[in-house]
Design an enzyme around this catalytic site. Sequence first.
Site, mmCIF file in Angstrom:
data_model
loop_
_atom_site.group_PDB
_atom_site.id
_atom_site.type_symbol
_atom_site.label_atom_id
_atom_site.label_comp_id
_atom_site.label_asym_id
_atom_site.label_seq_id
_atom_site.Cartn_x
_atom_site.Cartn_y
_atom_site.Cartn_z
ATOM 1 N N SER A 234 21.931 -49.102 92.321
ATOM 2 C CA SER A 234 21.294 -50.138 91.504
ATOM 3 C C SER A 234 19.970 -49.622 90.957
ATOM 4 C CB SER A 234 21.030 -51.368 92.371
ATOM 5 O OG SER A 234 20.184 -52.264 91.700
ATOM 6 N N LYS B 5 20.289 -48.934 98.401
ATOM 7 C CA LYS B 5 20.853 -48.410 97.152
ATOM 8 C C LYS B 5 20.390 -46.984 96.861
ATOM 9 C CE LYS B 5 23.556 -51.718 95.658
ATOM 10 N NZ LYS B 5 25.009 -51.543 95.903
ATOM 11 N N TYR C 119 17.411 -54.000 99.945
ATOM 12 C CA TYR C 119 18.438 -53.631 98.961
ATOM 13 C C TYR C 119 18.096 -52.279 98.315
ATOM 14 C CZ TYR C 119 21.519 -54.524 94.880
ATOM 15 O OH TYR C 119 22.475 -54.470 93.899
HETATM 16 N N1 LIG Z 1 25.808 -57.359 88.894
HETATM 17 C C1 LIG Z 1 24.856 -56.456 88.667
HETATM 18 O O1 LIG Z 1 24.172 -56.446 87.629
HETATM 19 C C2 LIG Z 1 24.607 -55.381 89.694
HETATM 20 C C3 LIG Z 1 23.494 -54.547 89.530
HETATM 21 C C4 LIG Z 1 23.280 -53.528 90.418
HETATM 22 C C5 LIG Z 1 24.173 -53.329 91.451
HETATM 23 N N2 LIG Z 1 25.222 -54.166 91.634
HETATM 24 C C6 LIG Z 1 26.135 -53.903 92.746
HETATM 25 O O2 LIG Z 1 27.467 -54.065 92.331
HETATM 26 C C7 LIG Z 1 28.284 -54.398 93.462
HETATM 27 C C8 LIG Z 1 29.169 -55.582 93.123
HETATM 28 O O3 LIG Z 1 28.337 -56.730 92.945
HETATM 29 P P1 LIG Z 1 28.700 -57.964 91.986
HETATM 30 O O4 LIG Z 1 27.577 -58.073 91.036
HETATM 31 O O5 LIG Z 1 30.083 -57.836 91.479
HETATM 32 O O6 LIG Z 1 28.551 -59.198 93.026
HETATM 33 P P2 LIG Z 1 29.637 -60.052 93.807
HETATM 34 O O7 LIG Z 1 28.868 -60.855 94.792
HETATM 35 O O8 LIG Z 1 30.520 -60.762 92.860
HETATM 36 O O9 LIG Z 1 30.539 -58.957 94.548
HETATM 37 C C9 LIG Z 1 30.298 -58.448 95.833
HETATM 38 C C10 LIG Z 1 31.550 -58.637 96.652
HETATM 39 O O10 LIG Z 1 31.408 -57.961 97.928
HETATM 40 C C11 LIG Z 1 32.050 -58.755 98.908
HETATM 41 N N3 LIG Z 1 31.538 -58.411 100.232
HETATM 42 C C12 LIG Z 1 30.293 -58.656 100.715
HETATM 43 N N4 LIG Z 1 30.175 -58.187 101.962
HETATM 44 C C13 LIG Z 1 31.374 -57.602 102.271
HETATM 45 C C14 LIG Z 1 31.858 -56.925 103.416
HETATM 46 N N5 LIG Z 1 31.087 -56.742 104.490
HETATM 47 N N6 LIG Z 1 33.130 -56.453 103.408
HETATM 48 C C15 LIG Z 1 33.910 -56.627 102.319
HETATM 49 N N7 LIG Z 1 33.502 -57.269 101.195
HETATM 50 C C16 LIG Z 1 32.241 -57.747 101.167
HETATM 51 C C17 LIG Z 1 31.744 -60.187 98.506
HETATM 52 O O11 LIG Z 1 32.633 -61.114 99.089
HETATM 53 C C18 LIG Z 1 31.837 -60.114 96.980
HETATM 54 O O12 LIG Z 1 33.123 -60.471 96.500
HETATM 55 C C19 LIG Z 1 27.311 -54.632 94.607
HETATM 56 O O13 LIG Z 1 27.243 -53.477 95.407
HETATM 57 C C20 LIG Z 1 25.994 -54.852 93.919
HETATM 58 O O14 LIG Z 1 24.892 -54.537 94.732
HETATM 59 C C21 LIG Z 1 25.456 -55.195 90.774
#
Ligand SMILES: NC(=O)c1ccc[n+]([C@@H]2O[C@H](COP(=O)([O-])OP(=O)(O)OC[C@H]3O[C@@H](n4cnc5c(N)ncnc54)[C@H](O)[C@@H]3O)[C@@H](O)[C@H]2O)c1
Length: 309
Positions: free
Chosen positions: A153, A170, A166
Site C-alpha cells: 500500500s 505493508k 498497517y
Molecule cells: N482498496 C484500496 O485502495 C487499497 C489500497 C491499498 C492496499 N489495499 C489492500 O488490498 C487488499 C484488499 O483490500 P480491499 O480494498 O479489497 O478490501 P476488502 O475489505 O474488500 O478485502 C479484504 C478481504 O480480506 C478478507 N480477510 C480479512 N482477514 C482475513 C483472514 N485472516 N483470512 C482470510 N481472509 C481475510 C476480508 O474478509 C475481505 O473480504 C488488502 O490487503 C488491502 O490492504 C487496498
Amino acid sequence: MSQIRFDGRVAIITGAGGGLGRSHAKLLASRGARIVVNDLGTSVDGAASPSLAAENVAAEICAAGGTAIANGDDISDPAGASRLVDQAVSAYGRVDILINNAGILRDKTFAKMDLDDFRKVLDVHLLGAVYCTKAAWSVMQSQRWGRVIVTTSSSGLYGHFGQTNYGAAKLGLVGFVKALAQEGQRFGILANAVAPLAATRMSEGVLDAEVFRKMPPEHVSAVVAYLASEGCDITGEVFVAGGGYLARAAIVESRGVVLASDRPLPEQVACSIQATLDLAGANAFPNLEVAFKAAALRLEDGAAPSADA
Ligand SMILES: NC(=O)c1ccc[n+]([C@@H]2O[C@H](COP(=O)([O-])OP(=O)(O)OC[C@H]3O[C@@H](n4cnc5c(N)ncnc54)[C@H](O)[C@@H]3O)[C@@H](O)[C@H]2O)c1
C-alpha cells in the site's frame, strides 16, 4: 498482441470474497485459471464473525463458466494457510499463482493503539502472506514455475496518519517480496508487489471519495493478471496501480556525501546532512550486493554510486 491466458494454471487468491480479491479471481478465471477463492468473510477490522463470502464468489465464477472452489480458512493462522494450499493441491494438483490480498484495518494514532491491534494487522497482512507463501513455495519450486504477488500500500511506502500498524505490515511485505524474488529466480518463480488504489469497502472514508469512485478494482486486477502471467519477466518490483494509473515505486538511495576523516564527528554530519537529501543522481539498487559495492566505491574514490556498479 495475443490474449494473456491462464489455461492449466491454478491460482489461490486470499481475501477474495469481495473488493480487489474478488475482481482478481474473476479476471483470472475468465481467462482459464482454476481458482481457489479464500476468504474468512470478516468485517474491515477483522472482528465480525465469518460469512460465506468465499462460497458466493466461487459460485459466481462457476455460474459464469469458470472453475473455482471456496476456502474459508483464516490465513493469519499457519495451519489455515497450510490447509488452503493443501486444498488447492488436492483439488487441482498444483499451485501456480498465489495472490496474497487478504487484509484488515485497525486505524488509531500510535498513542491510542493497543499492541493487540498492532499485532493483529501484522498477523493478517504480513504473516498471513508469509504463511501462505511458505505453504505454496515448495510446490512452486518443484514445478519450477510460480508467481507470488503481495498487496502492499502507498500507506506503507509513504506513511499515513493513524496507520503505524498497517504501514509497518505493508512495507514489511516489500522487504519480503524483494528477498523472495531473489530466491525464486532460479526456480522460475517471480515475486512482485502491487500497491492498489481502488474503491472498496476498505478505502471508504480514506482520502478523496470522488477520486476513488473512478478507481474500480478491475483496473488493479489487470496489473495483477499481467504480473501473474507466463510472459511476465519482472520480479522484485513494486507497482502502484489504480484507475488506469500504473507506476513503479522504488526505494532509492541518494548520491550521498563522503564525510571527511576516518572517524566522522556529529558536527560534520550536521554540516553535510542536507546534501544527502538531494535525490539528483539517486539510485534504485537491484539487490544488497550492488548497493553495498556502490557505497564502497563511493568511499574509495568519491565517484557517484551506480546501479550497475
Ligand atoms: N482498496 C484500496 O485502495 C487499497 C489500497 C491499498 C492496499 N489495499 C489492500 O488490498 C487488499 C484488499 O483490500 P480491499 O480494498 O479489497 O478490501 P476488502 O475489505 O474488500 O478485502 C479484504 C478481504 O480480506 C478478507 N480477510 C480479512 N482477514 C482475513 C483472514 N485472516 N483470512 C482470510 N481472509 C481475510 C476480508 O474478509 C475481505 O473480504 C488488502 O490487503 C488491502 O490492504 C487496498
